[in-house]
Design an enzyme around this catalytic site. Structure first.
Site, short mmCIF file in Angstrom:
data_model
loop_
_atom_site.label_atom_id
_atom_site.label_comp_id
_atom_site.label_asym_id
_atom_site.label_seq_id
_atom_site.Cartn_x
_atom_site.Cartn_y
_atom_site.Cartn_z
N MET A 153 9.61 -0.26 -64.25
CA MET A 153 10.85 -1.26 -63.54
C MET A 153 9.61 -2.49 -63.33
O MET A 153 10.43 -3.27 -63.00
CB MET A 153 10.68 -0.57 -62.20
N GLY A 177 -1.96 0.22 -64.29
CA GLY A 177 -1.27 1.45 -64.26
C GLY A 177 -0.32 1.21 -65.80
O GLY A 177 -0.87 1.91 -66.56
N HIS A 178 0.33 0.70 -65.86
CA HIS A 178 1.82 0.19 -66.57
C HIS A 178 1.27 -0.08 -67.79
O HIS A 178 1.12 0.80 -69.23
CB HIS A 178 2.50 -0.48 -66.36
N LYS A 234 1.27 9.36 -61.58
CA LYS A 234 0.80 8.92 -60.18
C LYS A 234 2.13 9.65 -59.51
O LYS A 234 2.21 10.28 -58.87
CB LYS A 234 0.60 8.03 -60.96
N ARG A 274 3.59 -1.08 -54.81
CA ARG A 274 4.34 -1.70 -53.56
C ARG A 274 2.81 -2.09 -52.52
O ARG A 274 3.02 -2.03 -51.88
CB ARG A 274 4.93 -0.04 -53.54
P1 AMP Z 1 7.27 1.93 -62.25
O1 AMP Z 1 7.52 1.22 -62.73
O2 AMP Z 1 6.85 2.13 -60.61
O3 AMP Z 1 8.48 3.01 -61.92
O4 AMP Z 1 6.50 2.94 -62.52
C1 AMP Z 1 6.65 3.09 -64.24
C2 AMP Z 1 5.53 4.28 -64.94
O5 AMP Z 1 5.09 3.68 -64.86
C3 AMP Z 1 5.84 5.40 -64.62
O6 AMP Z 1 6.16 6.82 -65.85
C4 AMP Z 1 4.78 5.78 -63.57
O7 AMP Z 1 4.38 6.77 -63.06
C5 AMP Z 1 3.86 5.40 -64.09
N1 AMP Z 1 2.85 4.30 -63.02
C6 AMP Z 1 2.79 3.61 -62.34
N2 AMP Z 1 1.59 3.44 -61.23
C7 AMP Z 1 0.72 3.82 -62.07
C8 AMP Z 1 -0.06 4.40 -61.94
N3 AMP Z 1 -1.37 4.12 -61.21
N4 AMP Z 1 -1.36 5.83 -62.90
C9 AMP Z 1 -0.83 6.06 -64.04
N5 AMP Z 1 0.83 5.07 -64.53
C10 AMP Z 1 1.62 4.29 -63.64
#
Ligand code: AMP
Length: 284
Positions: free
Chosen positions: A32, A38-39, A151, A189
């Site tokens: 998103m 992490g990404h 996560k 966040r």
């Molecule tokens: P989001 O943009 O928050 O929807 O996350 C997109 C992807 O990144 C999802 O598969 C999450 O699980 C992954 N993600 C978010 N934070 C982390 C993190 N700290 N470590 C590993 N993957 C992450």
């Protein structure tokens, strides 16, 4: 190099098809946006196994329960593009909402059972929104492999289950959680935390580790472990608990005793900011 951005499904499809005709393995990283390390780990994992990496950046409205949460979700496309370029992305898919949800859509994907607990009850409809958008992205990109973070452990299980149940072509991979130096799981966040909340938030992973140590030392009683988890988290000033539970890592159903693969998962509020994290409690 800055990767190109496309915003329509047809552009994405034709570029992916061309890469596939060139014999490339396609990797998909759904996000998103508001990208962080992490990404980046997901993109790197994709880079290792695939020859053409597509990152999707789409703040999916159907997975938000609170309009205010959707509204304040950070949007940082220029920085995201830089990060994607730095870790090796071939293409960014950044569609507008109408491209993903044209008027008249009637279908959604519901994964039963796995959403009864943890984030399911406090975020009604969230996982339907996640499963639906991920299924759409799978059908649009037709990637060989897609990468998701551990996560979001419940989300990962929902997507794995959906892929298995609906015979999805794309293989699903989980990538370990990337953390700040003090253990806090990286999250888009985290930027909302004030300095006091930010230092309090380190209690989350510290406490999950203490639970894991207890299990390694022989504690198997889940109500004892959950009581410890809750009390320890609540002893941090300014916290509010959404849930702190130990469940079977596969079914995500509650346990009374730790037998094989268990998962301790928590959602904790610091002010209005809700953070989630988890740890596996595997017995040898
Ligand atoms: P989001 O943009 O928050 O929807 O996350 C997109 C992807 O990144 C999802 O598969 C999450 O699980 C992954 N993600 C978010 N934070 C982390 C993190 N700290 N470590 C590993 N993957 C992450």
């Amino acid at each position: 190099m800055l990767p190109p951005i496309v915003s329509t499904i047809s552009e994405l499809r034709s570029l992916v098809a061309a890469a596939r005709r060139g014999g490339k393995r396609i990797g998909l990283v759904p996000t998103m946006g508001a990208l962080h390390a992490g990404h980046a780990a997901l993109i790197r994992a994709a880079r290792l196994e695939c020859d053409y990496v597509v990152v999707t950046i789409f703040v999916n409205p159907t997975q938000f329960n609170q309009p205010s949460d959707l509204e304040r979700y950070p949007r940082t496309l220029d920085a995201d593009r830089q990060l994607c370029g730095a870790v090796g992305t071939d293409l960014i898919f950044h569609p507008p909402v109408e491209e993903m949800y044209p008027p008249g859509s009637l279908t959604s994907v519901e994964v039963g059972g796995l959403t009864d607990h943890l984030c399911g009850p406090s975020r009604p409809g969230h996982f339907r929104g996640v499963a639906t958008v991920v299924m759409k992205l799978f059908n649009i990109a037709l990637a060989d492999t897609a990468y998701f973070g551990q996560k979001d452990a419940q989300q990962l299980r929902v997507i794995e289950q959906m892929s298995r149940d609906l015979n999805v072509f794309t293989e699903v991979r989980g990538v370990p959680t990337v953390r700040e130096a003090d253990g806090l799981a990286m999250s888009s966040r985290n930027r909302f935390l004030d300095p006091t909340e930010r230092s309090g938030a380190t209690a989350i992973y510290r406490t999950l580790n203490l639970v894991r140590e207890k299990v390694l030392r022989g504690e198997r009683n889940v109500s004892e472990l959950e009581a410890f988890l809750r009390q320890t988290l609540l002893s941090t000033p300014g916290t509010r608990l959404d849930y702190a539970q130990i469940v079977d890592a596969e079914t995500l159903q509650p346990l009374t005793h730790i037998e094989k693969r268990a998962l301790a998962a928590v959602a904790v509020y610091f002010g209005p900011t809700r953070l989630i994290d988890n740890i596996h409690l595997d017995l040898g």
